[in-house]
Design an enzyme around this catalytic site. Structure first.
Site, PDB file in Angstrom:
ATOM      1  N   ASP A 200       0.865  -1.168   0.000  1.00  0.00           N
ATOM      2  CA  ASP A 200       0.000   0.000   0.000  1.00  0.00           C
ATOM      3  C   ASP A 200       0.910   1.230   0.000  1.00  0.00           C
ATOM      4  O   ASP A 200       1.525   1.557   1.014  1.00  0.00           O
ATOM      5  CB  ASP A 200      -0.890  -0.051   1.257  1.00  0.00           C
ATOM      6  CG  ASP A 200      -1.708   1.216   1.442  1.00  0.00           C
ATOM      7  OD1 ASP A 200      -1.484   2.192   0.709  1.00  0.00           O
ATOM      8  OD2 ASP A 200      -2.576   1.229   2.345  1.00  0.00           O
ATOM      9  N   LYS A 226      -3.446  12.006  -3.103  1.00  0.00           N
ATOM     10  CA  LYS A 226      -2.459  12.160  -2.033  1.00  0.00           C
ATOM     11  C   LYS A 226      -1.091  12.556  -2.589  1.00  0.00           C
ATOM     12  O   LYS A 226      -0.130  12.718  -1.840  1.00  0.00           O
ATOM     13  CB  LYS A 226      -2.352  10.867  -1.227  1.00  0.00           C
ATOM     14  CG  LYS A 226      -3.614  10.576  -0.398  1.00  0.00           C
ATOM     15  CD  LYS A 226      -3.417   9.380   0.477  1.00  0.00           C
ATOM     16  CE  LYS A 226      -4.717   8.828   1.041  1.00  0.00           C
ATOM     17  NZ  LYS A 226      -5.276   9.650   2.103  1.00  0.00           N
ATOM     18  N   CYS A 364      -8.208   6.487  10.595  1.00  0.00           N
ATOM     19  CA  CYS A 364      -8.544   5.222   9.920  1.00  0.00           C
ATOM     20  C   CYS A 364      -7.519   4.145  10.267  1.00  0.00           C
ATOM     21  O   CYS A 364      -7.131   3.338   9.407  1.00  0.00           O
ATOM     22  CB  CYS A 364      -8.622   5.375   8.402  1.00  0.00           C
ATOM     23  SG  CYS A 364     -10.007   6.355   7.872  1.00  0.00           S
TER      24      CYS A 364
HETATM   25  N1  PLP Z   1      -3.765   3.414   2.708  1.00  0.00           N
HETATM   26  C1  PLP Z   1      -3.167   4.390   3.406  1.00  0.00           C
HETATM   27  C2  PLP Z   1      -1.840   4.129   4.057  1.00  0.00           C
HETATM   28  C3  PLP Z   1      -3.785   5.642   3.510  1.00  0.00           C
HETATM   29  O1  PLP Z   1      -3.205   6.610   4.204  1.00  0.00           O
HETATM   30  C4  PLP Z   1      -5.036   5.843   2.879  1.00  0.00           C
HETATM   31  C5  PLP Z   1      -5.739   7.117   3.028  1.00  0.00           C
HETATM   32  O2  PLP Z   1      -5.503   7.878   3.952  1.00  0.00           O
HETATM   33  C6  PLP Z   1      -5.591   4.795   2.151  1.00  0.00           C
HETATM   34  C7  PLP Z   1      -4.929   3.595   2.091  1.00  0.00           C
HETATM   35  C8  PLP Z   1      -6.880   4.959   1.428  1.00  0.00           C
HETATM   36  O3  PLP Z   1      -6.700   5.844   0.358  1.00  0.00           O
HETATM   37  P1  PLP Z   1      -7.951   6.303  -0.514  1.00  0.00           P
HETATM   38  O4  PLP Z   1      -8.936   6.863   0.474  1.00  0.00           O
HETATM   39  O5  PLP Z   1      -7.391   7.346  -1.419  1.00  0.00           O
HETATM   40  O6  PLP Z   1      -8.457   5.110  -1.214  1.00  0.00           O
END
Ligand code: PLP
Length: 406
Positions: A200, A226, A364
């Site tokens: 990820d 991001k 989250c």
């Molecule tokens: N993975 C990580 C480490 C994140 O920080 C985030 C979002 O903050 C996500 C996944 C999810 O990203 P998205 O909401 O753009 O799908």
């Protein structure tokens, strides 16, 4: 080298505005980043001059937009050094990319009693899809633990890997505390047992040089928004061999070759995984963001951000009653903290009144907050358009918070 902080700040129109009558300070970059003019204008140009649906058209504008979309794919390929363009799948974002892999590779390889390894410092996006898959298949989710600094324990990871392990999915950088994981090593260890790895990259792609071939990642996912690009677009990189083997995810137009009422055959890569009209303007915008980052210099950006992180860590650490979480040796610009006796939400609200945007809560990443024994933190996440002066303003605002609650 074109890294000049004043020029860079001028590239971002939103940074010129005021909030609560004060110059705006944006420290919520891990949630989403602001967009440079280059991205805004590139997308505006498509809407004004060339917009047409891609691939199926024979007409002039469709041809231009199709070429621009496919050029964006090549820009992404180059940015992460993938071997082939068709290893770049456009998705709506990181979450969508992880779900795609969980529902394709996951459905194909996971059987009752099998195991999937994630880590203690994952975003919910890299927990829940695997947990749901485990529930569907009666498989087990295994979690690599971390130490108090927020670093993963690789020896424990080695022990977790077993003949039942089918997938490893870990984050490159933790959004809640900024830890940079040794993903190359994590991948190597998994590969020594023949296990594929998804990384990820949502919090890594905008801070670190990512080379998917060097990492040898099987999958690498990230979001455009991001990394200074638009929302609603992201990338799933997958190795050609594994993408060929796994079944399609969403189905419908564009991802097909031949359709009859009896049978459908599927399109080749990457289109097999891009059902329906893709967010082509988003892809073009994301390509522009990558070009912008390259222009500014990825190494120069990383060096500047490192300095900001060190400065921010030092300044915040000087504040009495402030405790910083995430003290990994390798980390990017995330300053996650709590103030003694003050709820993060209250602190965030008051900081906002000073024109400074921070995020509060569990980010989250509830399991990591639980591991630290807290409900949440105040998180200031840095980007290369932030300055030391802005960090000083954050520290002043934190002192005001303390005054109000004293
Ligand atoms: N993975 C990580 C480490 C994140 O920080 C985030 C979002 O903050 C996500 C996944 C999810 O990203 P998205 O909401 O753009 O799908």
């Amino acid at each position: 080298m074109t890294f000049d902080i004043n020029n860079i700040r001028n590239d971002f129109p939103i940074l010129q505005r005021k909030v609560h009558n004060r110059p705006f300070v944006y420290f919520d970059n891990a949630a989403t980043t602001q967009k440079p003019l280059k991205v805004i204008e590139r997308m505006d140009k498509v809407y004004r001059e060339t917009n047409s649906n891609i691939h199926r058209g024979v007409h002039y504008l469709s041809d231009i937009t199709t070429n621009d979309f496919e050029a964006a794919r090549e820009t992404v390929r180059n940015f992460i050094n993938a071997r082939h363009d068709h290893e770049i799948i456009f998705t709506p974002g990181t979450t969508a990319g992880i779900n795609l892999v969980a529902y394709t590779l996951g459905e194909k390889v996971i059987r009752r009693g099998d195991e999937i390894i994630i880590s203690a410092i994952e975003h919910h996006a890299n927990i829940v899809p695997w947990q749901m898959l485990c529930e569907r298949k009666k498989a087990k989710l295994r979690v690599i633990p971390m130490n108090d600094n927020g670093e993963l324990l690789l020896e424990e990871y080695r022990k977790l890997l077993s003949p039942r392990t089918r997938i490893v999915a870990v984050t490159h950088v933790a959004n809640s505390i900024g830890t940079v994981n040794p993903v190359k090593q994590i991948i190597e260890i998994a590969h020594s047992q023949g296990v594929p790895v998804l990384i990820d990259g949502a919090q890594a792609i905008q801070h670190l040089r990512v080379d998917v071939q060097e990492l040898d990642a099987d999958f690498y996912v990230f979001s455009g928004h991001k990394m200074y690009g638009p929302t609603g677009i992201g990338v799933l990189y997958g190795k050609e061999g594994i993408l060929e083997e796994i079944p399609p995810y969403q189905t419908g137009g564009e991802m097909v070759d031949q359709v009859s009422f009896e049978k459908t055959t599927f399109n080749s890569l990457p289109f097999k995984f891009e059902a329906g009209t893709p967010n082509y303007i988003g892809a073009i915008g994301m390509g522009a963001a990558m070009e912008y980052l390259k222009e500014k210099g990825l190494d120069e950006i990383a060096a500047y951000e490192k300095d900001l992180l060190e400065y921010g860590t030092r300044r915040l650490s000087e504040i009495e009653g402030l405790y910083l979480f995430g003290r990994a040796k390798e980390k990017i610009g995330v300053l996650s903290f709590v103030l003694k006796g003050i709820h993060p939400y209250d602190a965030g609200m008051i900081i906002d009144k000073h024109g400074i945007a921070v995020r509060t809560g569990n980010h989250c990443a509830q399991p990591i907050m639980e591991r630290f024994g807290i409900g949440g933190t105040v998180r200031a996440s840095l980007a290369f358009y932030n300055t030391r002066k802005e960090i000083d303003r954050l520290c002043e605002a934190v002192e005001k918070v303390k005054e109000m609650f004293s």
